[in-house]
Design a protein around this motif. Structure first.
Motif, PDB file in Angstrom:
ATOM      1  N   GLU A 227       0.817  -1.212   0.000  1.00 35.40           N
ATOM      2  CA  GLU A 227       0.000   0.000   0.000  1.00 35.40           C
ATOM      3  C   GLU A 227       0.855   1.268   0.000  1.00 35.40           C
ATOM      4  O   GLU A 227       0.489   2.274  -0.586  1.00 35.40           O
ATOM      5  CB  GLU A 227      -0.923  -0.014   1.222  1.00 35.40           C
ATOM      6  CG  GLU A 227      -2.005   1.041   1.124  1.00 35.40           C
ATOM      7  CD  GLU A 227      -2.994   0.978   2.287  1.00 35.40           C
ATOM      8  OE1 GLU A 227      -3.402  -0.126   2.648  1.00 35.40           O
ATOM      9  OE2 GLU A 227      -3.322   2.052   2.816  1.00 35.40           O
ATOM     10  N   ARG A 228       2.030   1.200   0.667  1.00 34.03           N
ATOM     11  CA  ARG A 228       2.920   2.374   0.659  1.00 34.03           C
ATOM     12  C   ARG A 228       3.282   2.761  -0.763  1.00 34.03           C
ATOM     13  O   ARG A 228       3.327   3.935  -1.111  1.00 34.03           O
ATOM     14  CB  ARG A 228       4.232   2.049   1.383  1.00 34.03           C
ATOM     15  CG  ARG A 228       4.212   2.264   2.841  1.00 34.03           C
ATOM     16  CD  ARG A 228       5.640   2.328   3.343  1.00 34.03           C
ATOM     17  NE  ARG A 228       5.722   1.943   4.733  1.00 34.03           N
ATOM     18  CZ  ARG A 228       6.772   2.169   5.501  1.00 34.03           C
ATOM     19  NH1 ARG A 228       7.846   2.760   4.996  1.00 34.03           N
ATOM     20  NH2 ARG A 228       6.781   1.783   6.755  1.00 34.03           N
ATOM     21  N   ALA A 229       3.591   1.734  -1.591  1.00 33.27           N
ATOM     22  CA  ALA A 229       3.997   2.000  -2.977  1.00 33.27           C
ATOM     23  C   ALA A 229       2.839   2.599  -3.755  1.00 33.27           C
ATOM     24  O   ALA A 229       3.013   3.531  -4.552  1.00 33.27           O
ATOM     25  CB  ALA A 229       4.473   0.703  -3.629  1.00 33.27           C
ATOM     26  N   ILE A 230       1.623   2.074  -3.512  1.00 33.13           N
ATOM     27  CA  ILE A 230       0.447   2.575  -4.242  1.00 33.13           C
ATOM     28  C   ILE A 230       0.161   4.026  -3.842  1.00 33.13           C
ATOM     29  O   ILE A 230      -0.051   4.887  -4.703  1.00 33.13           O
ATOM     30  CB  ILE A 230      -0.773   1.672  -3.943  1.00 33.13           C
ATOM     31  CG1 ILE A 230      -0.523   0.283  -4.541  1.00 33.13           C
ATOM     32  CG2 ILE A 230      -2.055   2.282  -4.504  1.00 33.13           C
ATOM     33  CD1 ILE A 230      -1.490  -0.774  -4.076  1.00 33.13           C
ATOM     34  N   ARG A 231       0.195   4.312  -2.544  1.00 29.50           N
ATOM     35  CA  ARG A 231      -0.068   5.687  -2.082  1.00 29.50           C
ATOM     36  C   ARG A 231       0.983   6.659  -2.620  1.00 29.50           C
ATOM     37  O   ARG A 231       0.673   7.773  -3.036  1.00 29.50           O
ATOM     38  CB  ARG A 231      -0.071   5.754  -0.550  1.00 29.50           C
ATOM     39  CG  ARG A 231      -1.291   5.130   0.071  1.00 29.50           C
ATOM     40  CD  ARG A 231      -1.390   5.436   1.564  1.00 29.50           C
ATOM     41  NE  ARG A 231      -2.538   4.775   2.134  1.00 29.50           N
ATOM     42  CZ  ARG A 231      -3.791   5.197   1.996  1.00 29.50           C
ATOM     43  NH1 ARG A 231      -4.032   6.300   1.297  1.00 29.50           N
ATOM     44  NH2 ARG A 231      -4.797   4.541   2.536  1.00 29.50           N
ATOM     45  N   ASP A 232       2.235   6.213  -2.616  1.00 28.80           N
ATOM     46  CA  ASP A 232       3.314   7.068  -3.112  1.00 28.80           C
ATOM     47  C   ASP A 232       3.098   7.396  -4.586  1.00 28.80           C
ATOM     48  O   ASP A 232       3.266   8.540  -5.015  1.00 28.80           O
ATOM     49  CB  ASP A 232       4.661   6.358  -2.909  1.00 28.80           C
ATOM     50  CG  ASP A 232       5.834   7.218  -3.326  1.00 28.80           C
ATOM     51  OD1 ASP A 232       6.104   8.210  -2.632  1.00 28.80           O
ATOM     52  OD2 ASP A 232       6.474   6.905  -4.358  1.00 28.80           O
TER      53      ASP A 232
END
Ligand code: ZN
Length: 401
Positions: A227-232
């Motif tokens: 999810e961190r990668a998607i939000r970024d």
């Protein structure tokens, strides 16, 4: 010794525990339990947080005796309590941590780059490699890691005996000597590890490298997973969209567009510098003419919004033309809050210490400054007293000459 539920059944995030001890701690209290679902800080992975009873767990760590200690914000009664791990934080840490296994394994497989450091923070995760990595190779490693995510390779924990351990193709040597736990990711990676991992690589979600730089003799790579990668990516796309609209340039041409803007700015700054120099030359000539015509070659002038550097250039240039002159120049800052004062004399007046002219004037401005016998300069906050300050300088000058 605490029973480690986070190792045995990492998916169990809520369970009953026995609080065995509760001791005072600067942040509240420190608890030991019979068993714990909380991952303690270690191996580069931050600790879990959550609750034990109604107390918030802020930090979890192991002591040297394989006991897990839980820092909580208030004392908890001994006996049975419910322990609850913060699910989102655990999932996030698990994704970042397992992605590190995967990315490190891919880089080893593709170019024999060994991971020699690992760091996880709230913002990003980084690994340090023992060699320089080309951009194209890094891209291949990211694609390979994401292919492994799509393949949903099983992630298993093995507890091999000594003989079995010797036979495993370990990516790194274990840091402990007994009860060694090896995390196996398909046939891609075998690493001794006490961290938390999903059941398969599908649980990692995705892996994106956000930055790489030379670090010591090798490379430091920052990456995001799940999810961190998607939000970024969502945030960066939003920023790029705003930038694209502001510059009226397609996203694909933003880099060239910004380079063009910077080049244009550099050209304009150069033109402005040249224009200011020409203007100062012109003003210095005017000042020299006025100084020449002034009684006893003494001139007091207030100039509009000039910086001290500009006052210095003007005075030096004018006094070069009129070596027997004395110049007292002043200027207010553009907001009128500060006054600048410069007193200077030409070379022919060797007996005059211009600081004696400057001192009474700067005192009126309640300012500070200094200089030498030929030039003294400074500034002060009492800009409204500029006329009074110039009068003080003139009076001092008449006494001295
Ligand atoms: Zn691990």
């Amino acid at each position: 010794m605490t029973r480690l539920i986070y190792l045995e059944t990492p998916e169990l995030l809520e369970c009953e525990v026995q609080v065995l001890s509760c001791e005072p701690h600067p942040e509240g209290a420190v608890l030991s339990l019979d068993q714990t679902p909380f991952y303690p800080e270690g191996g580069g992975q931050p600790s879990d947080t959550g609750y034990i009873g109604s107390a918030a767990v802020t930090m979890v760590m192991t002591n040297g005796e394989k006991e897990v200690l839980h820092i909580v914000d208030r004392p908890v009664p001994l006996g049975t309590q419910v322990a609850r791990v913060d699910r989102d934080r655990r999932l996030d840490h698990t994704q970042q941590h397992a992605a590190q296994h995967l990315l490190s394994a891919c880089l080893l497989e593709l170019c024999n780059a060994k991971t020699i450091g690992f760091h996880m923070s709230e913002a990003y995760t980084s690994i340090d490699l023992d060699q320089k990595i080309e951009k194209a190779m890094l891209e291949r490693a990211v694609l390979m890691a994401n292919e492994a995510v799509r393949e949903a390779l099983p992630i298993e924990a093995l507890y091999p005996d000594e003989a079995a351990l010797q036979a495993l193709p370990l990516r790194k040597r274990p840091k402990v000597e007994d009860n060694i736990r090896v995390i196996k990711i398909g046939d891609l990676d075998y690493s001794p590890c006490g961290g938390t991992h999903p059941g398969s690589t599908a649980g990692i979600g995705c892996v994106i490298v956000t930055r790489s730089e030379n670090y010591k003799a090798g490379t430091r790579i920052e990456f995001l997973a799940g999810e961190r990668a998607i939000r970024d990516t969502l945030n960066k796309n939003a920023d790029l969209t705003v930038l694209s609209q502001t510059l009226a340039t397609p996203v694909s041409e933003i880099v060239a567009g910004v380079e063009k803007l910077l080049n244009s700015q550099a050209r304009l700054e150069k033109e402005l510098r040249l224009a200011k120099t020409a203007l100062l030359d012109f003003e210095a000539q005017g000042l020299a003419d006025a100084l020449n015509k002034a009684e006893r070659n003494q001139l007091i002038r207030i100039l509009e919004a000039k910086e001290m550097g500009e006052l210095r250039v003007l005075a030096a240039s004018a006094l070069k033309s009129v070596p027997s002159g004395v110049l007292i120049l002043a200027s207010k800052s553009s907001d009128g809050a500060q006054a600048q004062l410069l007193c200077a004399r030409g070379e022919a007046l060797g007996q005059l210490d211009i600081r004696e002219v400057f001192k009474p004037a700067i005192a009126v401005l309640e300012g500070r400054g200094g200089g030498n016998a030929t030039t003294a300069q400074g500034g002060g906050p009492k800009a409204e007293k500029l006329a009074e300050a110039l009068a003080a300088a003139e009076e001092a000058l008449q006494v001295l000459i």
